[in-house]
Design a protein around this motif. Structure first.
Motif: not given
Length: 115
Positions: A60-80
């Protein structure tokens, strides 16, 4: 040999942004459940965000501020991370779940939010 490496941390002013990366070697992330955790000094580890094949979720403390996503081609997960606050200061860890009960994670990356 399975390795998970977090990167992208640093020192940022309140209101600033960072993008954390989690890259795997010796393992294909694919649609495996991935989770970002953080641990601040003197506090227990807490879940920040997760991503599965079906959905994403956030503390709850990060909702609306953080975004998690994947890039399968790079075998990478991000946290914006946007609109960062001092209370976001912590070491951030990336976790990948393999099968029912096996997990891999890295050494973490330090995020410090301070003016």
């Amino acid at each position: 040999q399975v390795q998970v490496v977090e990167s992208g941390g640093g020192l940022v002013q309140p209101g600033g942004s960072l993008r954390l990366s989690c890259t795997g070697s010796g393992i294909i992330f694919g649609n495996k459940p991935m989770t970002w955790y953080r641990q601040a000094d003197g506090k227990q580890r807490e879940l920040v965000a997760y991503i599965t094949m079906a959905r994403t979720g956030y503390h709850d403390s990060v909702k609306g501020r953080f975004t998690i996503s994947r890039d399968a081609a790079k075998n990478t997960v991000y946290l914006q991370m946007d609109s960062l606050k001092p209370e976001d200061t912590a070491v951030y860890y990336c976790d990948v779940q393999v099968g029912d009960d096996k997990h891999y994670w890295g050494q973490g990356t330090q995020v410090t939010v301070s003016s």
